[in-house]
Design a protein around this motif. Structure first.
Motif, PDB file in Angstrom:
ATOM      1  N   TRP A 101      40.816  20.389  43.461  1.00  0.00           N
ATOM      2  CA  TRP A 101      42.143  20.976  43.293  1.00  0.00           C
ATOM      3  C   TRP A 101      42.946  20.280  42.203  1.00  0.00           C
ATOM      4  N   ALA A 104      41.340  21.685  39.128  1.00  0.00           N
ATOM      5  CA  ALA A 104      41.797  23.054  38.856  1.00  0.00           C
ATOM      6  C   ALA A 104      43.230  23.082  38.334  1.00  0.00           C
ATOM      7  N   LEU A 116      43.750  26.776  38.102  1.00  0.00           N
ATOM      8  CA  LEU A 116      44.364  26.993  39.413  1.00  0.00           C
ATOM      9  C   LEU A 116      44.862  28.420  39.587  1.00  0.00           C
ATOM     10  N   CYS A 122      38.440  28.916  40.280  1.00  0.00           N
ATOM     11  CA  CYS A 122      38.454  27.768  41.202  1.00  0.00           C
ATOM     12  C   CYS A 122      37.160  27.692  41.996  1.00  0.00           C
ATOM     13  N   ARG A 123      36.652  28.834  42.419  1.00  0.00           N
ATOM     14  CA  ARG A 123      35.387  28.837  43.163  1.00  0.00           C
ATOM     15  C   ARG A 123      34.238  28.359  42.272  1.00  0.00           C
ATOM     16  N   THR A 126      34.475  24.567  41.801  1.00  0.00           N
ATOM     17  CA  THR A 126      34.029  23.830  42.987  1.00  0.00           C
ATOM     18  C   THR A 126      32.511  23.833  43.096  1.00  0.00           C
TER      19      THR A 126
END
Length: 324
Positions: A101, A104, A116, A122-123, A126
């Protein structure tokens, strides 16, 4: 850590934190420039996702360029130094990467806006970080077979992500708050990627989401003890009773005042007071709490940084000798 000499930094860390109840770590030396900072080091770990440096910061690229290669080269040098000074070592070893996070909220899409603002980005970020972490942990295990890694996810922006206070590129608006379940699930994906390696999430911001981090499967949380309020008491008490590790930042990251590192017992007074206020067993204190600097030491003078680590050792000894 301050400075640009990684061999000296590793020598200091390993030499100061040598012992069965201490936790040496792989230092970051951001003074070397982009790629050696916490964002750049983590960008270098990403799999099939690349970034380069713009005046505004790190931005996603189509292919690996000079900045990505430099970040990877520096990490390789850092691991070489760590391997050199930990020959025959057996025990805990902390490795830090930037969490998904904060990454992002910091790394930009090609448009210049933070990742973000795009849930799909974001996926992808990660997932890329999870793959990179698996490879990183495997590399460390190969280099230092006796090490028992502890993975720290640095998340200084986590509270801002949850609150919806991360600014857009223009500075006139804020990115929408991310749903707590989405935040939890991304962190949980990285906990799963780490496998048997315990994961500690570091946030030196106020209002650390202790309960959310426990739900994500983290083994502990690292925080600035000076920022705690009585509103955090219940969450901390529940975490301690559940066996959650509490990395309490009790030593300032910078300091120039004479005697700033002269009173180890004074540094842990707040921790003892918290424990008494919560009515927790004194024996649980030394099992649950790890004493650390409040945040990074990169902005400190080299002498202060060395002294701060040594002070943490003395303060921990004081706490163990007299938990009440």
């Amino acid at each position: 850590m301050p400075g640009e000499d990684v061999r000296e930094a590793v020598r200091t860390v390993v030499g100061t934190l040598e012992g069965p109840r201490h936790l040496p770590f792989l230092p970051e030396l951001p003074a070397r420039g982009p790629g050696a900072d916490m964002i750049g080091r983590t960008v270098g770990l990403l799999v099939e996702l690349f970034a380069h440096v713009e005046p505004s910061g790190w931005r996603i690229s189509d292919r690996p360029g000079r900045d990505t290669r430099r970040a990877r080269a520096w990490l390789g040098q850092d691991l070489d130094a760590l391997e050199e000074f930990t020959q025959g070592y057996t025990g805990g070893l902390k490795l830090a990467v930037t969490g998904p996070w904060t990454l992002a909220a910091t790394v930009e899409r090609r448009s210049g806006e933070a990742m973000l603002g795009d849930a799909g980005a974001c996926r992808d970020l990660t997932a890329s970080l999870a793959e990179g972490l698996r490879a990183h942990l495997a590399d460390v295990r190969r280099r230092i077979p006796g090490a028992h890694p502890v993975l720290q996810l640095d998340e200084p922006a986590l509270t801002s992500v949850l609150d919806g206070s991360v600014p857009t590129a223009s500075g006139y608006r804020r990115h929408a708050a991310v749903d707590r379940a989405v935040v939890r699930d991304a962190l949980a994906e990285l906990v799963r990627a780490a496998g048997e390696v315990p994961v500690v999430v570091h946030s030196c911001a106020p209002r650390v989401p202790f309960a959310l981090l426990r739900q994500a499967g983290a083994a502990g949380v690292s925080f600035d003890a000076a920022l705690l309020t009585e509103r955090d008491d219940e969450a901390i008490g529940e975490a301690a009773e559940a066996g959650f590790a509490l990395f309490a930042g009790v030593v300032p990251g910078t300091g120039t005042a004479p005697g700033a590192l002269s009173d180890p017992a004074g540094s842990v007074m707040g921790v003892r007071s918290l424990w008494r206020r919560l009515g927790l067993s004194p024996g649980l204190l030394t099992e649950s709490v790890v004493l650390t600097p409040a945040c990074g030491l990169a902005g400190a003078a080299p002498g202060y940084a060395r002294g701060a680590l040594a002070h943490c050792v003395r303060a921990a000894r004081s706490l163990a000798d007299n938990p009440e």
